[in-house]
Design a protein around this motif. Structure first.
Motif, PDB file in Angstrom:
ATOM      1  N   ALA A  38      -4.512   9.924   4.561  1.00 38.38           N
ATOM      2  CA  ALA A  38      -4.655  10.703   6.503  1.00 38.38           C
ATOM      3  C   ALA A  38      -4.105  12.085   6.291  1.00 38.38           C
ATOM      4  N   MET A  39      -4.815  12.123   7.287  1.00 36.48           N
ATOM      5  CA  MET A  39      -4.744  14.447   7.201  1.00 36.48           C
ATOM      6  C   MET A  39      -5.454  14.331   8.552  1.00 36.48           C
ATOM      7  N   ILE A  40      -5.093  15.205   9.732  1.00 36.17           N
ATOM      8  CA  ILE A  40      -5.396  16.328  10.544  1.00 36.17           C
ATOM      9  C   ILE A  40      -6.503  16.965  10.128  1.00 36.17           C
ATOM     10  N   HIS A  41      -7.543  16.445  11.511  1.00 33.28           N
ATOM     11  CA  HIS A  41      -9.007  17.559  11.802  1.00 33.28           C
ATOM     12  C   HIS A  41      -8.443  18.675  12.357  1.00 33.28           C
ATOM     13  N   SER A  42      -8.379  18.438  13.512  1.00 33.08           N
ATOM     14  CA  SER A  42      -8.324  20.083  14.473  1.00 33.08           C
ATOM     15  C   SER A  42      -6.446  19.940  14.366  1.00 33.08           C
ATOM     16  N   HIS A  71       7.996   1.805   9.770  1.00 31.67           N
ATOM     17  CA  HIS A  71       7.216   1.275   9.760  1.00 31.67           C
ATOM     18  C   HIS A  71       7.758   1.071   8.445  1.00 31.67           C
ATOM     19  N   HIS A  72       8.007   1.776   8.014  1.00 32.42           N
ATOM     20  CA  HIS A  72       8.505   0.806   5.814  1.00 32.42           C
ATOM     21  C   HIS A  72       7.245   0.739   5.890  1.00 32.42           C
ATOM     22  N   ILE A  73       6.383   2.110   5.326  1.00 32.18           N
ATOM     23  CA  ILE A  73       5.388   2.149   4.711  1.00 32.18           C
ATOM     24  C   ILE A  73       5.517   3.773   3.742  1.00 32.18           C
ATOM     25  N   ASN A  74       5.426   2.478   2.454  1.00 32.02           N
ATOM     26  CA  ASN A  74       5.215   4.151   1.771  1.00 32.02           C
ATOM     27  C   ASN A  74       4.840   5.541   1.760  1.00 32.02           C
ATOM     28  N   CYS A  75       5.012   6.471   1.509  1.00 40.31           N
ATOM     29  CA  CYS A  75       4.389   7.298   1.643  1.00 40.31           C
ATOM     30  C   CYS A  75       4.415   8.137   0.704  1.00 40.31           C
ATOM     31  N   VAL A  76       3.717   9.399   0.355  1.00 42.81           N
ATOM     32  CA  VAL A  76       3.817  10.609  -0.610  1.00 42.81           C
ATOM     33  C   VAL A  76       3.661  11.581   0.622  1.00 42.81           C
ATOM     34  N   HIS A  77       3.795  12.300   0.623  1.00 42.68           N
ATOM     35  CA  HIS A  77       3.887  13.465   1.781  1.00 42.68           C
ATOM     36  C   HIS A  77       3.662  14.798   1.175  1.00 42.68           C
ATOM     37  N   ILE A  78       3.209  15.075   1.720  1.00 41.59           N
ATOM     38  CA  ILE A  78       2.492  16.781   1.097  1.00 41.59           C
ATOM     39  C   ILE A  78       2.529  17.784   2.089  1.00 41.59           C
ATOM     40  N   GLY A 122       1.054  -1.727  -0.003  1.00 39.36           N
ATOM     41  CA  GLY A 122      -0.180  -0.039  -0.061  1.00 39.36           C
ATOM     42  C   GLY A 122       0.874   1.101  -0.113  1.00 39.36           C
ATOM     43  N   CYS A 123       0.436   2.409  -0.161  1.00 42.33           N
ATOM     44  CA  CYS A 123       0.738   4.025  -0.166  1.00 42.33           C
ATOM     45  C   CYS A 123       0.182   4.779   0.199  1.00 42.33           C
ATOM     46  N   LEU A 124       0.556   6.044   1.293  1.00 42.36           N
ATOM     47  CA  LEU A 124       0.101   6.308   1.739  1.00 42.36           C
ATOM     48  C   LEU A 124       0.211   7.747   1.363  1.00 42.36           C
ATOM     49  N   LEU A 125      -0.970   8.788   0.848  1.00 46.09           N
ATOM     50  CA  LEU A 125      -1.148   9.776   0.959  1.00 46.09           C
ATOM     51  C   LEU A 125      -1.475  10.935   1.822  1.00 46.09           C
ATOM     52  N   LEU A 126      -0.292  11.158   2.937  1.00 41.38           N
ATOM     53  CA  LEU A 126      -0.392  12.384   3.967  1.00 41.38           C
ATOM     54  C   LEU A 126      -0.741  13.636   3.525  1.00 41.38           C
ATOM     55  N   LEU A 127      -1.258  14.473   4.375  1.00 43.29           N
ATOM     56  CA  LEU A 127      -1.682  15.913   4.002  1.00 43.29           C
ATOM     57  C   LEU A 127      -1.333  16.776   4.987  1.00 43.29           C
ATOM     58  N   SER A 128      -0.965  17.416   5.286  1.00 42.45           N
ATOM     59  CA  SER A 128      -0.012  17.557   6.718  1.00 42.45           C
ATOM     60  C   SER A 128       0.126  19.608   6.426  1.00 42.45           C
ATOM     61  N   ASN A 129      -0.518  20.167   7.850  1.00 35.71           N
ATOM     62  CA  ASN A 129      -0.006  21.411   8.288  1.00 35.71           C
ATOM     63  C   ASN A 129       0.230  21.941   9.604  1.00 35.71           C
ATOM     64  N   GLY A 130       1.166  20.834  10.109  1.00 39.95           N
ATOM     65  CA  GLY A 130       1.281  20.528  11.779  1.00 39.95           C
ATOM     66  C   GLY A 130       2.395  19.850  12.250  1.00 39.95           C
ATOM     67  N   ALA A 131       2.667  19.703  13.567  1.00 41.86           N
ATOM     68  CA  ALA A 131       3.423  18.477  14.307  1.00 41.86           C
ATOM     69  C   ALA A 131       2.713  17.216  14.307  1.00 41.86           C
ATOM     70  N   TYR A 132       0.866  17.698  14.135  1.00 42.40           N
ATOM     71  CA  TYR A 132       1.135  16.452  14.592  1.00 42.40           C
ATOM     72  C   TYR A 132       1.200  14.872  12.786  1.00 42.40           C
ATOM     73  N   GLY A 133       0.686  16.006  12.136  1.00 47.60           N
ATOM     74  CA  GLY A 133       0.451  15.305  10.483  1.00 47.60           C
ATOM     75  C   GLY A 133       2.400  14.846  10.312  1.00 47.60           C
ATOM     76  N   GLU A 134       2.930  15.602  11.205  1.00 45.38           N
ATOM     77  CA  GLU A 134       4.748  14.506  10.714  1.00 45.38           C
ATOM     78  C   GLU A 134       4.612  13.814  11.990  1.00 45.38           C
TER      79      GLU A 134
END
Length: 363
Positions: A135-139, A101-108, A80-92
């Motif tokens: 995946a992303m953070i709400h608050s 965990h060696h998970i393939n991740c496309v991080h924006i 699998g591969c995760l698209l991670l959308l982050s705008n803060g420390a918790y997304g990071e």
């Protein structure tokens, strides 16, 4: 011992009645205790506006991060591969989980004062057909920004991706209709807007996707499917559960309903925030994010243009009955004030008066 109220995003100030519940020692094998676990699981589904036919709940020992990591490490397969959308420390922090965990991740990565860009997310989905999850953070409590998970959920549905939402600091303080917003896995924690105490997190999951994740876990203690399988059978946690915390949480759930449910609690939190921003504005403090994206959970304020010592200010406020948060930014000097928990307008007005006294004493 001197006490004070917490103006933080959790742990937060709880009611005396919630604390009182923890004076009872319960056995994890006791049938009454297992029924409390099952009742909590059902009632969490109701708060998310979903039912047991399509969704289910898993309670996981540990802080909110344990819950997030249990999902990230359990439901994304090796290919699998995760698209991670982050705008803060918790997304990071989720990005760090993927590395561990060696998970393939496309991080924006987005600027901290802006929401993740839907167009950039869609671009990534087109460029990376290997993406299976988003995946992303709400608050995002780094800043207090409330991200637009609804539009990303629509994107996940359009492109047939599994959508994971960290709603740690928002669930039950902001209404989140999981099915309507196409959320497949939602993670939150006992010590946030339901106003319990720290000790476990919970995951609300689309049942068929959770069952499909069997055998994918990269951790024993964080194996989401195995944790669910035991609870689904009879309400038994796999390993020692935080019994006192569970009892306190059950009481906190009752008190949420007595207050008027999520609509009433959301209204109180938003009012606290509005009063806070208005009163602190009079003292010259400006919020870090724009009003349009400012959530009701925590507000980040910029330091004023004068000499300002946070540690000194913190002590001054704490001695007068409140604890606030330092900033979590690297590019600007900030501090944060939470407006959730057993906190009301009079607390915010009192805090503003304390801050006024501090500023007037010339540091």
């Amino acid at each position: 011992m001197k006490t004070y109220k917490l103006l933080t995003p959790g742990p937060l100030t709880t009611t005396d009645s919630v604390k009182q519940e923890m004076l009872f020692d319960h056995c994890t094998w006791d049938e009454d205790y297992k029924q409390i676990t099952q009742r909590i699981r059902r009632e969490l589904l109701q708060l998310a506006h979903v039912d047991e036919t399509a969704y289910t709940t898993v309670l996981m020992q540990g802080s909110g991060t344990f819950g997030v990591e249990s999902v990230i490490s359990s439901v994304i397969p090796d290919d699998g591969c995760l698209l991670l959308l982050s705008n803060g420390a918790y997304g990071e922090r989720i990005a760090a989980m993927c590395r561990y965990h060696h998970i393939n991740c496309v991080h924006i990565v987005q600027d901290y004062d802006k929401m993740p860009d839907r167009m950039k997310a869609e671009e990534a989905l087109k460029q990376h057909p290997e993406i299976t999850h988003i995946a992303m953070i709400h608050s995002e409590t780094t800043t207090g920004i409330l991200n637009d998970i609804q539009s990303i959920g629509e994107l996940a549905k359009t492109y047939h991706k599994v959508f994971i939402v960290d709603a740690m600091s928002s669930f039950a303080g902001v209404d989140i209709p999981m099915h309507d917003w196409h959320i497949d896995f939602l993670v939150s924690s006992a010590n946030k807007c339901i106003q319990g105490v720290p000790g476990f997190s919970f995951i609300i999951a689309r049942r068929e996707l959770l069952i499909a994740s069997r055998g994918c876990a990269r951790s024993l203690s964080l194996d989401l499917y195995d944790q669910w399988a035991g609870m689904e059978k009879d309400g038994k946690w796999r390993y020692t559960s935080p019994t006192h915390v569970v009892l306190a949480f059950a009481k906190a759930m009752e008190e949420l309903q007595k207050e008027g449910g999520i609509p009433a609690r959301s209204k109180r939190y938003a009012h606290n925030r509005d009063v806070l921003i208005e009163e602190f504005g009079k003292l010259g403090f400006l919020p870090y994010v724009e009003k349009a994206v400012q959530g009701p959970i925590i507000t980040t304020f910029l330091y004023p243009d004068t000499d300002f010592d946070f540690a000194q200010m913190y002590r001054f406020i704490k001695e007068r009955g409140y604890a606030i948060y330092p900033g979590k930014l690297t590019d600007k000097d900030t501090f944060r004030i939470g407006t959730i928990g057993e906190i009301y307008e009079e607390d915010i007005l009192r805090l503003a008066q304390i801050m006024k006294e501090y500023m007037e004493r010339g540091n």
